[in-house]
Motif scaffolding. Structure first.
Motif, PDB file in Angstrom:
ATOM      1  N   SER A   4       0.816  -1.206   0.000  1.00  0.00           N
ATOM      2  CA  SER A   4       0.000   0.000   0.000  1.00  0.00           C
ATOM      3  C   SER A   4       0.841   1.244   0.000  1.00  0.00           C
ATOM      4  N   GLY A   5       2.166   1.104  -0.061  1.00  0.00           N
ATOM      5  CA  GLY A   5       3.043   2.263  -0.077  1.00  0.00           C
ATOM      6  C   GLY A   5       3.653   2.409  -1.437  1.00  0.00           C
ATOM      7  N   LEU A  63       0.142   7.987   8.217  1.00  0.00           N
ATOM      8  CA  LEU A  63      -0.660   6.789   7.978  1.00  0.00           C
ATOM      9  C   LEU A  63      -2.002   7.155   7.348  1.00  0.00           C
ATOM     10  N   ILE A  67      -5.888   2.235   6.356  1.00  0.00           N
ATOM     11  CA  ILE A  67      -4.713   1.398   6.138  1.00  0.00           C
ATOM     12  C   ILE A  67      -4.189   0.904   7.483  1.00  0.00           C
ATOM     13  N   TRP A  72       1.267  -0.558   6.549  1.00  0.00           N
ATOM     14  CA  TRP A  72       1.949   0.685   6.131  1.00  0.00           C
ATOM     15  C   TRP A  72       3.443   0.621   6.453  1.00  0.00           C
ATOM     16  N   SER A  75       5.057  -2.064   3.990  1.00  0.00           N
ATOM     17  CA  SER A  75       5.203  -1.599   2.617  1.00  0.00           C
ATOM     18  C   SER A  75       6.306  -0.560   2.479  1.00  0.00           C
ATOM     19  N   ASN A  76       6.318   0.404   3.389  1.00  0.00           N
ATOM     20  CA  ASN A  76       7.321   1.468   3.315  1.00  0.00           C
ATOM     21  C   ASN A  76       8.720   0.977   3.682  1.00  0.00           C
TER      22      ASN A  76
END
Length: 252
Positions: A4-5, A63, A67, A72, A75-76
């Protein structure tokens, strides 16, 4: 679980053994006096202004609604790993065992400890290889960084993310300290600055890095990250010891 990042999880690195573990040592690095007074080219205004984007990373790292926090972070963190790995690869031919006999940043030297807690004497490129291989193993482990629907993150996930961020910081700091001239010659300092700002502001947003750990680069952080990551002055500068924290030689 889908990313999602910005970016996704992926490429493999060289295979080495090692664990995410650091301990302090009282011995001086190589018995040599650290180059504390060496001029820091990366602090020159003409270079600190360089970015590849003017986006406000302070807002970008927050954030998003709906999510999951761990998703988060996963992904990051994975994306930062790939970008730091890529950034290091641009100067890896200059980071040799002969040129970088220790993993040094300013007056601080970092040591690697294996899975048995044994201190491993290694050069900077070996240290980075240990870091990248260990992180690669973690981010591709479904039990740690799950990507399939219904899989849960482990209870130790946040602490593992913090360890990963600590090691990625070591690599970024080494690039600035030992290889900024090469980065400049390749005209990649804008990419390095942008990556550093994004990484530091993300880590700060979720308290992923101990201020004592990052104090070695507080002067750079103050310059690059003030103004929400746009390179402005004042406001959201780094907290901690500042440049003065670099006046004491130490090892980790």
């Amino acid at each position: 679980m889908g990313p999602s990042g910005p970016g996704s999880r992926g490429p493999a690195c060289a295979d080495s053994s090692g664990v995410l573990l650091v301990r302090k040592s009282k011995a001086k690095p190589n018995g040599k006096k650290p180059a504390a007074e060496e001029k820091k080219m990366y602090l020159e205004p003409e270079y600190t202004k360089s970015r590849i984007t003017d986006v406000g990373f302070k807002e970008l790292v927050v954030l998003p609604r709906e999510i999951d926090l761990n998703e988060w972070l996963a992904s990051n963190t994975t994306t930062f790993f790939h970008h730091v790995n890529l950034q290091y690869s641009t100067i890896s031919e200059f980071c040799t065992g002969e040129a970088c006999q220790t993993m040094a940043v300013c007056n601080t030297q970092y040591y690697w400890y294996d899975e048995r807690g044994k201190k491993v004497k290694c050069t900077a490129p070996q240290y980075v290889d240990f870091v990248m291989s260990s992180v690669q193993k973690l981010v591709t482990d479904e039990d740690v960084f799950p990507t399939k629907y219904g899989r849960e993150f482990p209870s130790s996930f946040e602490s593992l993310v913090k360890k990963i961020c600590k090691y990625l910081f070591h690599v970024l700091a080494h690039i600035y300290w030992s290889h900024f001239k090469e980065t400049l010659a390749l005209e990649l300092h804008g990419h390095l600055n942008t990556l550093y700002v994004h990484f530091i502001l993300f880590a700060r947003e979720f308290n992923l890095l101990d201020p004592k750990e990052t104090a070695v680069m507080d002067d750079l952080t103050e310059v690059l990250c003030s103004g929400g990551g746009r390179g402005g002055g004042g406001g959201d500068g780094a907290s901690g010891g500042g440049a003065g924290a670099q006046n004491h030689g130490k090892e980790r």
